[in-house]
Design a protein around this motif. Structure first.
Motif, short mmCIF file in Angstrom:
data_model
loop_
_atom_site.label_atom_id
_atom_site.label_comp_id
_atom_site.label_asym_id
_atom_site.label_seq_id
_atom_site.Cartn_x
_atom_site.Cartn_y
_atom_site.Cartn_z
N SER A 7 0.83 -1.22 0.00
CA SER A 7 0.00 0.00 0.00
C SER A 7 0.86 1.25 0.00
O SER A 7 0.56 2.23 -0.71
CB SER A 7 -0.94 0.00 1.21
N LEU A 8 1.93 1.26 0.80
CA LEU A 8 2.82 2.43 0.84
C LEU A 8 3.48 2.66 -0.52
O LEU A 8 3.68 3.81 -0.94
CB LEU A 8 3.89 2.23 1.92
N ILE A 9 3.81 1.58 -1.22
CA ILE A 9 4.42 1.72 -2.54
C ILE A 9 3.44 2.36 -3.52
O ILE A 9 3.80 3.26 -4.29
CB ILE A 9 4.90 0.35 -3.05
N TRP A 10 2.18 1.91 -3.49
CA TRP A 10 1.17 2.50 -4.38
C TRP A 10 0.86 3.94 -3.98
O TRP A 10 0.58 4.79 -4.84
CB TRP A 10 -0.11 1.67 -4.37
N VAL A 11 0.90 4.25 -2.67
CA VAL A 11 0.69 5.64 -2.23
C VAL A 11 1.80 6.54 -2.77
O VAL A 11 1.56 7.67 -3.20
CB VAL A 11 0.62 5.69 -0.68
N ALA A 12 3.04 6.03 -2.74
CA ALA A 12 4.16 6.80 -3.29
C ALA A 12 3.94 7.07 -4.77
O ALA A 12 4.24 8.16 -5.27
CB ALA A 12 5.47 6.05 -3.07
N TYR A 13 3.40 6.09 -5.49
CA TYR A 13 3.11 6.29 -6.92
C TYR A 13 2.01 7.33 -7.11
O TYR A 13 2.08 8.16 -8.03
CB TYR A 13 2.69 4.95 -7.54
N ALA A 14 1.00 7.31 -6.22
CA ALA A 14 -0.07 8.30 -6.31
C ALA A 14 0.47 9.72 -6.08
O ALA A 14 0.08 10.67 -6.78
CB ALA A 14 -1.16 7.97 -5.29
N VAL A 15 1.36 9.86 -5.11
CA VAL A 15 1.99 11.17 -4.87
C VAL A 15 2.78 11.61 -6.10
O VAL A 15 2.74 12.77 -6.52
CB VAL A 15 2.90 11.11 -3.62
N CYS A 16 3.49 10.64 -6.69
CA CYS A 16 4.27 10.93 -7.89
C CYS A 16 3.37 11.36 -9.04
O CYS A 16 3.73 12.23 -9.83
CB CYS A 16 5.08 9.70 -8.27
N LEU A 17 2.18 10.75 -9.14
CA LEU A 17 1.24 11.14 -10.20
C LEU A 17 0.81 12.60 -10.04
O LEU A 17 0.63 13.31 -11.03
CB LEU A 17 0.02 10.23 -10.18
N GLY A 18 0.66 13.04 -8.78
CA GLY A 18 0.34 14.45 -8.55
C GLY A 18 1.45 15.37 -9.04
O GLY A 18 1.18 16.41 -9.65
N ILE A 19 2.70 14.97 -8.79
CA ILE A 19 3.84 15.75 -9.28
C ILE A 19 3.86 15.76 -10.81
O ILE A 19 4.11 16.80 -11.44
CB ILE A 19 5.15 15.19 -8.72
N LEU A 20 3.59 14.61 -11.42
CA LEU A 20 3.58 14.52 -12.88
C LEU A 20 2.48 15.37 -13.48
O LEU A 20 2.66 15.97 -14.55
CB LEU A 20 3.41 13.07 -13.31
N ALA A 21 1.32 15.42 -12.83
CA ALA A 21 0.23 16.27 -13.32
C ALA A 21 0.66 17.74 -13.31
O ALA A 21 0.36 18.50 -14.25
CB ALA A 21 -1.02 16.07 -12.46
N LEU A 22 1.37 18.15 -12.26
CA LEU A 22 1.87 19.53 -12.18
C LEU A 22 2.87 19.79 -13.30
O LEU A 22 2.83 20.85 -13.96
CB LEU A 22 2.50 19.76 -10.81
N ILE A 23 3.77 18.85 -13.54
CA ILE A 23 4.78 19.01 -14.59
C ILE A 23 4.14 19.08 -15.96
O ILE A 23 4.51 19.92 -16.80
CB ILE A 23 5.80 17.86 -14.52
N ALA A 24 3.16 18.21 -16.22
CA ALA A 24 2.46 18.25 -17.51
C ALA A 24 1.73 19.57 -17.69
O ALA A 24 1.74 20.15 -18.79
CB ALA A 24 1.47 17.09 -17.59
N GLY A 25 1.11 20.08 -16.62
CA GLY A 25 0.44 21.38 -16.71
C GLY A 25 1.42 22.52 -16.98
O GLY A 25 1.13 23.42 -17.78
N ILE A 26 2.58 22.49 -16.33
CA ILE A 26 3.60 23.52 -16.56
C ILE A 26 4.10 23.47 -18.00
O ILE A 26 4.28 24.51 -18.65
CB ILE A 26 4.77 23.33 -15.57
N PHE A 27 4.31 22.25 -18.52
CA PHE A 27 4.75 22.10 -19.91
C PHE A 27 3.76 22.74 -20.88
O PHE A 27 4.14 23.50 -21.78
CB PHE A 27 4.93 20.62 -20.23
N VAL A 28 2.48 22.46 -20.70
CA VAL A 28 1.46 23.03 -21.59
C VAL A 28 1.39 24.54 -21.42
O VAL A 28 1.31 25.29 -22.40
CB VAL A 28 0.08 22.38 -21.31
N PHE A 29 1.43 25.02 -20.16
CA PHE A 29 1.30 26.45 -19.90
C PHE A 29 2.47 27.24 -20.49
O PHE A 29 2.29 28.32 -21.04
CB PHE A 29 1.23 26.69 -18.38
N ILE A 30 3.68 26.69 -20.39
CA ILE A 30 4.86 27.42 -20.85
C ILE A 30 4.91 27.51 -22.37
O ILE A 30 5.20 28.57 -22.94
CB ILE A 30 6.14 26.76 -20.31
N TYR A 31 4.60 26.43 -23.06
CA TYR A 31 4.82 26.40 -24.50
C TYR A 31 3.62 26.83 -25.32
O TYR A 31 3.79 27.30 -26.45
CB TYR A 31 5.26 24.99 -24.93
N GLN A 32 2.42 26.70 -24.82
CA GLN A 32 1.25 27.03 -25.64
C GLN A 32 1.09 28.53 -25.76
O GLN A 32 1.25 29.27 -24.79
CB GLN A 32 -0.01 26.41 -25.04
#
Length: 606
Positions: A7-32
């Motif tokens: 469960s802790l391993i999957w929770v770490a992945y969920a936290v990482c998904l939140g970071i990835l969502a932020l990174i994907a949003g920054i990528f779109v915001f910067i270049y579009q």
């Protein structure tokens, strides 16, 4: 205990998904480009970027979950890790992997092309007149997407019916793991073939874009500090523009009422001043843009933070140079190891059963995998490094067909069509990164992680040997271990099994993917050495479509002046404003002196 650990391993992945969502949003915001922003394009680009990063970041979760079934110190399966529990973990990972790979393929082959044609079908005049409906626009986009649907179906059906290559198993009957890799499931074979083909196409793009980007990214950070600050550029340009206009008024007043108009000498000077005025106006707009004039608070705060962190960016660039060279060395070592020690060579795509040459990145990741989530953090940083390098490569080279530039990827200036095309390229590149990072950069880590087995004889076929008093007999897991106990204890990661299945079932794809790594390394070292010893040119598109200003900067030259400019950008105050000297025809022009002082261009005629 097992449930808490997984469960802790999957929770770490969920936290990482939140970071990835932020990174994907920054990528779109910067270049579009803000002026052409579209909800449909923004959503699809964000979702695609998020999905492909999530696919890469599932690898450490895979390794952590499969490694959690073994006791590393004793080289034995844990009490709770019976075959059913292990199969359940592997099945869960397979479902997530196949879902993500299928999502990546559908987005790349169907959704993004449909969105691209949806944007192309838009006719502003027809929409205002009411002659273009949503239905007609949908049909127009779908009509052009049919070709991509045919390609997707063709890939699936070819993979469904194409026979697998069994040559490797016949030549090496003693290697039992070939039996597990050669699949007879037609549906799984179709997915494996489709992803393998897309991965091979992405490998070509990975060599053309990621290799130059990995060489350029550290150097881009090193040269972030400007030769002149935005406040000083604005103040100097404003002063020169006022003097330019004053000199024009003097010339016009001197010749007012004269029958023949301006004298030839005055006419030439006035024409030169008019051309110079246009250049100074463009330069003034550029300075205003750099200062964030007319922008909201967040943009101004971002520009200030950028100025504050420039010295840190310089240090980060120097650190990335070391990391990039370590990655280069590690990939080269693994490639040589595969050539020398591959168990089957071209017949299985240079599958390496056991790493026999020390490799730094693989060693560090395997060592840190003993304490989760340290390896996860390192893998996240490596993933972001390769993704950023891919983005830098696409932005620097542009989207081209041979020598023809189709789209340019610029921060804040990228059109929707260019964003969608770049997203397809990045999706294919990330599929190639799955192979490069797993099979080349860290093969031992990506296959077994820190798993070990007790290399002692077993008294019963289904009983594990005891290494409590024989710690020297505890050895790292490998596919080619002679002791049958290894197959009982060691559980390979799902991603390594999937990628090895591609190279074993379709070795021609594995051969292309493997030898392309040498092309990647060659392009990287050539670009790195050229940019290290060559004074780079920084091209900027200005407000006027026909002007592209170029600034030549040395990587480590004029460091004091650069940090002075950084301080002025932080404080917002200019220092040492230069004044022009109009009225003198002999000698260099004021704009030329401005160029010498500030690294800007002189007058440019149309």
């Amino acid at each position: 205990m097992a449930l808490i650990e997984t469960s802790l391993i999957w929770v770490a992945y969920a936290v990482c998904l939140g970071i990835l969502a932020l990174i994907a949003g920054i990528f779109v915001f910067i270049y579009q480009a803000p002026s052409t922003r579209s909800i449909a394009v923004t959503t699809i680009v964000f979702l695609t970027t998020f999905a492909l990063l999530a696919t890469l970041l599932l690898i450490p979760v895979d390794i952590a979950l499969t490694s959690s079934t073994t006791n590393r110190r004793l080289g034995a399966k844990k009490d709770w890790a019976n075959p059913n529990a292990v199969d359940n973990i592997v099945f869960q990972l397979k479902c997530v992997y196949y879902a993500l790979y299928s999502l990546d393929a559908v987005l790349c082959l169907l959704v993004v092309p449909f969105t691209y044609f949806w944007c192309e079908e838009y006719d502003e005049v027809a929409a205002e007149e009411g002659t273009q409906t949503v239905g007609s626009r949908l049909w127009g986009a779908f009509k052009y997407t049919i070709a991509f649907i045919v390609i997707a179906l063709l890939l699936f059906f070819v993979g469904f019916f194409v026979p697998v290559v069994k040559k490797a198993r016949k030549e090496h009957p003693d290697l039992d793991y070939f039996k597990d890799l050669l699949t007879e499931n037609h549906g799984e074979r179709a997915l494996t073939f489709s992803i393998g083909v897309l991965m091979t196409i992405g490998t070509i793009l990975y060599c053309l874009y990621t290799a130059p980007g990995l060489a350029l990214l550290p150097l881009a950070l090193i040269k972030t500090a400007p030769r002149i600050s935005a406040p000083q550029l604005a103040a100097t340009t404003h002063s020169q523009l006022e003097q330019n206009r004053e000199r024009q008024r003097q010339l016009e007043g001197r010749n007012e009422g004269r029958e023949g108009g301006l004298e030839a000498r005055d006419r030439r000077e006035l024409e030169s001043l008019v051309r110079e005025e246009r250049t100074l106006q463009r330069r003034s707009r550029l300075a205003s843009e750099r200062e964030g004039e007319g922008r909201n608070f967040f943009i101004k705060a971002y520009l200030k933070l950028g100025a504050i962190f420039r010295p840190i960016a310089l240090l980060a660039g120097l650190l990335l140079v070391v990391i990039a060279l370590a990655i280069f060395a590690s990939m080269l070592i693994t490639s040589i190891d595969k050539i020398k020690n591959s168990v089957c060579g071209t017949s299985c795509g240079y599958l390496l059963a056991h790493t026999q040459i020390f490799q730094p990145v693989n060693w560090i990741l395997t060592l840190t995998a003993r304490i989760f989530p340290i390896d996860y953090i390192l893998w996240l940083l490596l993933t972001l490094l390769f993704f950023s390098a891919s983005v830098v490569g696409v932005a620097s080279i542009g989207i081209r067909f041979l020598w023809i530039t189709l789209f340019r990827i610029k921060p804040g200036k990228t059109t929707p069509n260019a964003m969608l095309t770049a997203t397809v390229l990045l999706t294919l590149i990330v599929l190639a990164l799955n192979y490069a990072m797993t099979m080349i950069l860290a093969p031992q880590y990506a296959t077994f992680g820190p798993q070990t087995f007790c290399d002692r004889p077993s008294h019963h076929p289904d009983q594990q040997p005891n290494c409590t008093e024989h710690h020297s007999a505890v050895k790292p897991c490998t596919e080619a271990a002679d002791n049958p106990v290894a197959r009982m204890v060691c559980t390979p990661s799902v991603v390594s099994t999937f990628l090895n299945r591609i190279t074993v079932n379709f070795p021609y794809l594995g051969v292309v993917d493997f030898w392309a790594q040498f092309a990647f390394l060659g392009i990287f070292i050539v670009v790195f050495l050229v940019m290290l010893f060559r004074v780079p040119q920084l091209d900027e598109e200005e407000v006027d479509d026909d002007l592209r200003e170029q600034e030549e900067e040395g990587l480590l030259a004029s460091t004091g002046r650069r940090f002075g400019a950084t301080w002025q950008d932080i404080t917002g105050q200019a220092k040492g404003v230069k004044r022009a000297d109009y009225g003198a025809l002999d000698g260099e022009s004021a704009a030329d002196r401005g160029t010498a002082d500030h690294g800007e261009e002189g007058p440019v005629g149309r």
